[in-house]
Every structure is written in structure tokens, then in C-alpha cells.
Design an enzyme around this catalytic site. Structure first.
Site, short mmCIF file in Angstrom:
data_model
loop_
_atom_site.label_atom_id
_atom_site.label_comp_id
_atom_site.label_asym_id
_atom_site.label_seq_id
_atom_site.Cartn_x
_atom_site.Cartn_y
_atom_site.Cartn_z
N HIS A 1 0.81 -1.22 0.00
CA HIS A 1 0.00 0.00 0.00
C HIS A 1 0.84 1.26 0.00
CE1 HIS A 1 -3.13 -2.83 0.40
NE2 HIS A 1 -3.83 -1.92 -0.23
N CYS B 1 -8.62 -3.62 -11.01
CA CYS B 1 -8.24 -2.43 -10.27
C CYS B 1 -6.93 -2.58 -9.51
CB CYS B 1 -9.35 -2.01 -9.32
SG CYS B 1 -9.74 -3.26 -8.10
C1 PEP Z 1 -5.66 -5.62 -5.15
O1 PEP Z 1 -5.42 -6.47 -4.29
O2 PEP Z 1 -5.25 -5.71 -6.34
C2 PEP Z 1 -6.43 -4.42 -4.82
C3 PEP Z 1 -6.79 -3.58 -5.75
O3 PEP Z 1 -6.71 -4.22 -3.50
P1 PEP Z 1 -5.62 -3.67 -2.45
O4 PEP Z 1 -4.38 -3.29 -3.22
O5 PEP Z 1 -6.22 -2.52 -1.75
O6 PEP Z 1 -5.42 -4.86 -1.57
#
Ligand code: PEP
Ligand code: MG
Length: 560
Positions: free
Chosen positions: A186, A485
Site C-alpha cells: 500500500h 483495479c
Molecule cells: C488488489 O489487491 O489488487 C487491490 C486492488 O486491493 P488492495 O491493493 O487494496 O489490496
């Protein structure tokens, strides 16, 4: 030095180390402060508190808006006489060392605030911040948190928590380099959203002294130590070229022959949503609601949640869709207010929708707040759940979404299990969105936060592409949208492959939309299909990348 580039852009500046977090003040040992020294130890507390308060007041004087208010409020807490009295009496009466006495006294205040809940409860994390500053001063160590030397710098850290990254100001933090961390952590995602060049998985950087001049390239992962004048000029030139590419996206995403592929933004807060709308995003494909509450000691009330969500929705209402994800807490994004028990393997533990199913009231309150915000703004709001493994979870989630009065329910495909059972999952919901960050880590069994395993978490891994292909084909068979995404959506070369595999929208940091849009517009859907086939047949990520890049001449115009 070479790490893993996770947020493109270049920067040159002096190195500044992020102080190590303060874990806990040393407890009173077996021998408390002897009575003859207690008065002197207690007398250290008020001057330390006053020094912290005046530092915060000075910073408040240069800040604006909400930041100013927060700094003023924390400055007042830092000189709170009640806090001083409580800590001093612990030293005088029980011989508790001054740092520990402040630690305990502040925790008493923090817990009282947290128990009050609501707005007051939300201040409990500010008390913790003040506590750490005073204790650090008493221990003679640097104050925790982002350094503020009064000039721009390149931040170097072992690792950064998402909350640290979220508070970075691009004008101050020119770039950051961490020893640990993976490409889809993140921290990397937030760096990209803020437009801060970033390199992770570069352990050697910890050996460098404060103040060393660095040139950082967040695209290639190169970190040059003490660059010469020519290297500085070239890095500055590249930075200027990147800035001109940071342009607005006009129009609608799609292939050269007119197949629509909506290009959407990933957002985490109202400011990000307003910026994404202004940058021309066609909507939001992922609103990470948990990012709003990373520092909260108590659950945000329904009305507070409604207000925050409404601000995001309003930026896109009434025509552009916003896909909201319910809280994806746990693993790399723990939410303090959920008080989760420690787990041996948090990424495989109680996270995402699993929390919502175990604690249904938290999910219900969030869905009600989303529904109220949708109603208030008239926005087209879709809701999806994170970390779904089996179709029965999708069925339960869709029921809850509809019970809250929301029309469009979906789930993320982030586990191999969900990808492998995509037809059943799609029958339970209105849409899915592939989260390649988690799907990659669970497919290759390599923690997305791990620096040494960064190469395994490559979105071009043939195994990952095959799972995306399965989901895309299921979406085509069920005639339901399949969004994507994860960070993979921000790679312009990968975009035609993803569309060829059957994804119908791509959601990414708003800064990447223009590049992805330009590449997609240069190929027909049939060419996307062919590129997807080539990538699927490649033996490894490098082979897939090469063969696709050769088929995409437009990429040479976009190369840094
Ligand atoms: C993912 O896991 O690709 C996603 C979009 O969610 P996050 O990155 O917030 O876990
Ligand atoms: Mg995820």
C-alpha cells in the site's frame, strides 16, 4: 544501487532517515527510581512537554486548514497540566521512570477518549502521537514520524506504514527509498497516487549517511549515490519530461476500433477523488474506504462515514460511476478500531469480507452509510467486497448490499479460488473487479510486502494472466462487467493484454490514465486478443513483456 521502482518519476536531493518507530517506553525496571532522585526525574517532564508543545505551535504557524487545526490541538495536548500531574505523581510516588510515567499517563487519557467514541474518540491517536514525541525527547532519541527539516529531501526508511505515506507532502518528500516493501504494497500504491517517485526493496540504502546526495529513478529502481553534475542534470531533465506527461485525460477509453474500456481512478479519500475527477477519470473503479480510517481508535460513526463517502461521490455525481469497496482491513492495512487478535499469517487470516461476515454490524453500518451518501449525492454507486474466496460469500454479500437499498453489488477477485470459480461468483453478483495485487501474491505464494520476492509478484506472470483470462471469459459468458483495479492496470503495455483477456474497465492511479488511454487507442480489439494470446504463451514475465512491447510501437513515445 538498485531496488524495485514502484512509482515513476525522478528526483535529486539529500537523504533523510525516517526515525525508527517508538515501540514502548522502557518500563520501570526491578529497581524503581530511588527516592532521592525522584524529584529531579519528575522535574524533567514539564520542560519536555513544553518543548514538544512549542515545536508543534511553531509548525502550526506555518500550516493551513485542517493540518493547522490538528497541530494546534496536539500542541494543547502536549502541555496539558492533567497529563503532567498524572505522570509526575507516578514518578514521585512509585519511582516510575519519567518516560514510562508519561507513556502510562498518556495511555490513560487515550483510553478515556477512545471510550467516548465519535469525534472525541478519534482524537485518541493524536494523544498517542503527542505521547511518542514527549517520550522520545525524554529518552533523547529522534521524534517518530515523518521528519520535517524545513527543506525538501529524499526519505529513506526500513519500511513505511501506509499512514506515514498518506501524510507525505510531495513538495517536501522529493522521493522515497525503502529497504523493504514490495511493488504492490500500500505504501507503493499511495506513492503513485501522490505522484512521489519511489523505490522499494533496496536494502543497501540503509548503509548511507544522512545528508548524502541521491538521484532516484522511480521507474527503473536506480538510486545513484553522490551523483555528479551531469547525472544531476539528466535526472532533472527526466523529471521535467515526466511532469509534462502528467497531463489531463480527455474523453473515453477504448480501442482504435471503438470497443469501450472505461478508464477509472483508484482513490482513497475526498481529495484524491476531486483530483481524479479533475484529471478526467471516467469514474472511480476502486474507492479504498479503509484508507480513511487507518489511524482511528474507534469505529467512525455512520454519519461520519456518510459525510466522507458523500464527498467522494459528489466529485463524480451524477453521471460517473463510483465503485466503493467495503472495508478491506487486516494484513497490511490493520484498522486499530477493529481490535483484531494477532494472527500468525495475517494475509491468510481474518481480513476483508471475512471481518464483515464475522462482525456483521460493522458491515451493516458501513453499507447504510454508503446508501445514505449515494442517496444524498444522487451518484451512481456500485459496492464490492474485498477478499472473497467462495461463491457463497458473494451470495451473502450481495444480499446485504441489496438489503441496504443499494442496487449494484459485486466482489473483488483477489484469490485464485475466486478466479477458478468465476462463473459461479459472477452468477451471484452484478460485476466483479480483479485485484491483481492480492491475486498475484496468493497465486505465486509470495508476500506482496516482501522486497526479496518482488520479482515473483510481477503482474506479467503467466499464471496470473491465465487466472485473469478465466475471469474474463466467465464475464463474457455471463455478460457481466469484469473490471481490473490492481496496479497491473497502470502498466500501459499490459493494458491491451488485459483488454484482450476480457476485462471491460481498468482502474488505476489517475496519473496513469493518459498513458494507458494512449496505448489502448493505438490498437484494435482483435490486436488486443492477439497480444493477450502472445503473453499467455510466453514462458515468463520478461518474455511476455518483450513480445508485447514489440507489438506496440506507440510505447516508444511514452518511454521515460
Ligand atoms: C488488489 O489487491 O489488487 C487491490 C486492488 O486491493 P488492495 O491493493 O487494496 O489490496
Ligand atoms: Mg487487495
Amino acid at each position: 544501487m538498485k531496488g524495485h521502482g514502484v512509482s515513476p518519476g525522478t528526483a535529486v536531493g539529500p537523504l533523510l532517515r525516517m526515525p525508527d518507530p517508538l515501540v514502548e517506553a522502557p518500563a520501570a525496571g526491578p529497581t524503581p527510581v530511588v527516592p532521592g532522585e525522584r524529584e529531579a526525574d519528575a522535574a524533567r517532564i514539564r520542560p519536555a512537554m513544553d518543548a514538544v508543545a512549542s515545536d508543534l505551535w511553531a509548525r502550526a504557524a506555518h500550516a493551513e486548514g485542517e493540518t493547522k487545526e490538528v497541530l494546534e490541538a496536539t500542541a494543547m495536548m502536549a502541555s496539558d497540566p492533567g497529563l503532567a500531574d498524572l505522570a509526575e505523581s507516578a514518578v514521585r510516588e512509585s519511582g516510575v521512570p519519567a518516560p514510562r510515567a508519561v507513556w502510562d499517563a498518556a495511555n490513560t487519557f487515550r483510553d478515556l477518549l477512545a471510550a467516548a467514541g465519535g469525534y472525541v474518540g478519534a482524537r485518541s491517536s493524536d494523544v498517542q502521537d503527542v505521547r511518542d514525541r514527549i517520550v522520545a525527547r525524554l529518552l533523547g532519541v529522534p521524534a517518530p514520524g515523518l521528519p520535517d527539516p524545513g527543506h525538501p529531501f529524499i526519505l529513506v526508511a526500513r519500511d513505511l506504514a501506509p499512514a506515514d505515506t498518506a501524510t507525505m507532502i510531495p513538495a517536501r518528500v522529493l522521493a522515497f527509498v525503502t529497504a523493504e516493501g514490495g511493488p504492490t504494497s500500500h505504501t507503493a500504491i499511495l506513492a503513485r497516487a501522490l505522484g512521489i517517485p519511489a523505490v522499494v526493496a533496496c536494502p543497501e540504502v540503509l548503509t548511507l549517511a544522512e545528508g548524502t546526495l541521491l538521484a532516484v529513478d522511480g521507474a527503473t529502481g536506480e538510486v545513484e549515490v553522490a551523483p555528479g553534475e551531469a547525472a544531476v542534470r539528466s535526472a532533472e531533465g527526466r523529471a521535467a519530461r515526466t511532469a509534462t506527461r502528467d497531463r489531463r485525460w480527455e474523453g473515453h477509453g477504448g480501442t482504435a476500433d471503438g470497443r469501450r474500456v472505461a478508464l477509472l481512478a483508484n482513490v482513497g479519500d475526498p481529495a484524491g477523488a476531486v483530483a481524479a475527477a479533475a484529471a478526467g477519470a471516467e469514474g472511480v473503479g476502486l474507492f479504498r474506504t479503509e484508507l480513511l480510517f487507518l489511524d482511528r481508535g474507534s469505529e467512525p460513526s455512520e454519519s461520519e462515514q456518510r459525510e466522507s463517502y458523500a464527498e467522494v461521490f459528489a466529485a463524480f455525481a451524477p453521471d460517473r460511476t463510483v465503485v466503493v469497496r467495503t472495508l478491506d482491513a487486516g494484513a497490511d492495512k490493520p484498522l486499530p478500531f477493529l481490535h483484531q487478535a494477532p494472527e500468525a499469517n495475517p494475509a491468510l487470516g481474518v481480513r476483508g469480507l471475512r471481518i464483515g461476515l464475522i462482525r456483521p454490524r460493522v458491515l451493516e453500518r458501513q453499507l447504510r452509510a454508503i446508501a445514505a451518501a449515494a442517496e444524498q449525492t444522487g451518484a451512481d454507486v456500485w459496492v464490492m467486497a474485498p477478499m472473497v474466496a467462495v461463491a457463497s460469500e458473494a451470495v451473502l454479500f450481495a444480499q446485504q448490499v441489496r438489503a441496504a437499498g443499494l442496487r449494484t453489488a459485486g466482489v473483488m477477485v483477489e484469490t485464485p479460488s475466486a478466479a477458478l470459480t468465476a462463473p459461479a461468483i459472477l452468477r451471484a453478483v452484478d460485476f466483479v473487479s480483479i485485484g491483481t495485487n492480492d491475486l498475484a501474491q496468493y497465486t505465486v505464494a509470495a508476500d506482496r510486502m516482501s522486497g526479496p520476492l518482488a520479482a515473483l509478484n510481477d503482474p506479467w506472470q503467466p499464471a496470473l494472466l491465465r487466472l485473469i483470462d478465466m475471469v474474463g471469459r466467465a464475464g463474457e459468458a455471463e455478460s457481466k462487467p469484469v473490471g481490473l483495479c490492481g496496479e497491473a492496470a497502470a502498466d500501459p503495455a499490459l493494458a491491451p493484454v488485459l483488454v484482450g483477456l476480457g476485462t471491460t474497465s481498468l482502474s488505476m492511479s489517475a496519473r496513469s490514465i493518459a498513458d494507458v488511454g494512449a496505448v489502448l487507442a493505438s490498437v484494435t480489439f482483435q490486436e488486443c486478443r492477439e497480444l493477450a494470446r502472445l503473453a499467455l504463451d510466453a514462458p515468463d514475465p520478461a518474455g511476455a513483456r518483450d513480445v508485447v512491447r514489440r507489438g506496440l510501437p506507440v510505447l516508444t513515445d511514452l518511454a521515460p
